[in-house]
Write a protein that holds these residues in place. Structure first.
Motif, short mmCIF file in Angstrom:
data_model
loop_
_atom_site.label_atom_id
_atom_site.label_comp_id
_atom_site.label_asym_id
_atom_site.label_seq_id
_atom_site.Cartn_x
_atom_site.Cartn_y
_atom_site.Cartn_z
N SER A 3 21.54 12.91 47.62
CA SER A 3 22.87 13.44 47.35
C SER A 3 23.89 12.36 47.61
N VAL A 4 24.72 12.07 46.60
CA VAL A 4 25.72 11.01 46.69
C VAL A 4 27.10 11.64 46.70
N PHE A 19 19.67 10.86 52.00
CA PHE A 19 18.34 10.65 51.44
C PHE A 19 17.36 11.60 52.13
N ASP A 20 16.72 12.46 51.35
CA ASP A 20 15.81 13.47 51.89
C ASP A 20 14.42 13.25 51.30
N CYS A 21 13.52 12.75 52.13
CA CYS A 21 12.13 12.53 51.72
C CYS A 21 11.37 13.83 51.99
N CYS A 50 8.85 7.60 52.06
CA CYS A 50 9.58 7.33 50.82
C CYS A 50 10.29 5.99 51.00
N TYR A 51 10.18 5.14 50.02
CA TYR A 51 10.78 3.79 50.07
C TYR A 51 11.98 3.75 49.13
N TYR A 52 13.15 3.58 49.70
CA TYR A 52 14.40 3.63 48.95
C TYR A 52 15.00 2.24 48.76
N GLN A 53 15.72 2.09 47.65
CA GLN A 53 16.53 0.91 47.41
C GLN A 53 17.92 1.38 46.99
N THR A 108 15.34 13.29 56.82
CA THR A 108 16.53 12.98 56.06
C THR A 108 17.31 11.89 56.78
N GLN A 109 17.95 11.02 56.00
CA GLN A 109 18.77 9.97 56.58
C GLN A 109 20.05 9.85 55.78
N LYS A 110 21.16 9.65 56.48
CA LYS A 110 22.46 9.50 55.82
C LYS A 110 22.91 8.05 55.96
#
Length: 113
Positions: free
Chosen positions: A42-43, A50-52, A60-63, A90-92
């Motif tokens: 969610s932006v 970011f919710d894995c 989950c690997y995010y860029q 989840t991480q913000k």
């Protein structure tokens, strides 16, 4: 009295709270009916959540990147952040530049497209 109530309602609506626009993207990859990756991002303005939800690898690997394109439709990605999150967490992230983009993968060795 009805006109007074209508007028007050209109005036109060001018001072009401308006929530910022949020964009949510869901990435879901499944193989033979089994989720390999299920992520929700969610932006909102200059931050993202970011919710894995699930990942076959357990992470989950995010860029997070900024993409710039020239007039001939050649684009370059400028990497801003790369991180991973354990499945079920989840991480913000705050302070991201306007117009940033994100992608997610279930493996560190498989880059986002």
């Amino acid at each position: 009295m009805r006109y007074l109530t209508t007028l007050l309602s209109c005036l109060l609506s001018l001072f009401g709270c308006q929530d910022k626009v949020t964009s949510t993207s869901i990435t879901r990859i499944s193989e033979q009916g089994i989720d390999q990756l299920f992520s929700r991002t969610s932006v909102r303005a200059e931050s993202a959540s970011f919710d894995c939800v699930r990942s076959a690898s357990g992470r989950c690997y995010y860029q997070v990147f900024k993409e710039t394109c020239d007039g001939q439709q050649r684009c370059e990605r400028g990497m801003l952040q790369a991180f991973d999150i354990r499945a079920g967490h989840t991480q913000k992230r705050e302070g991201l530049p306007q117009g940033f983009r994100t992608c997610v993968s279930s493996s560190a060795s498989v880059p986002c497209q």
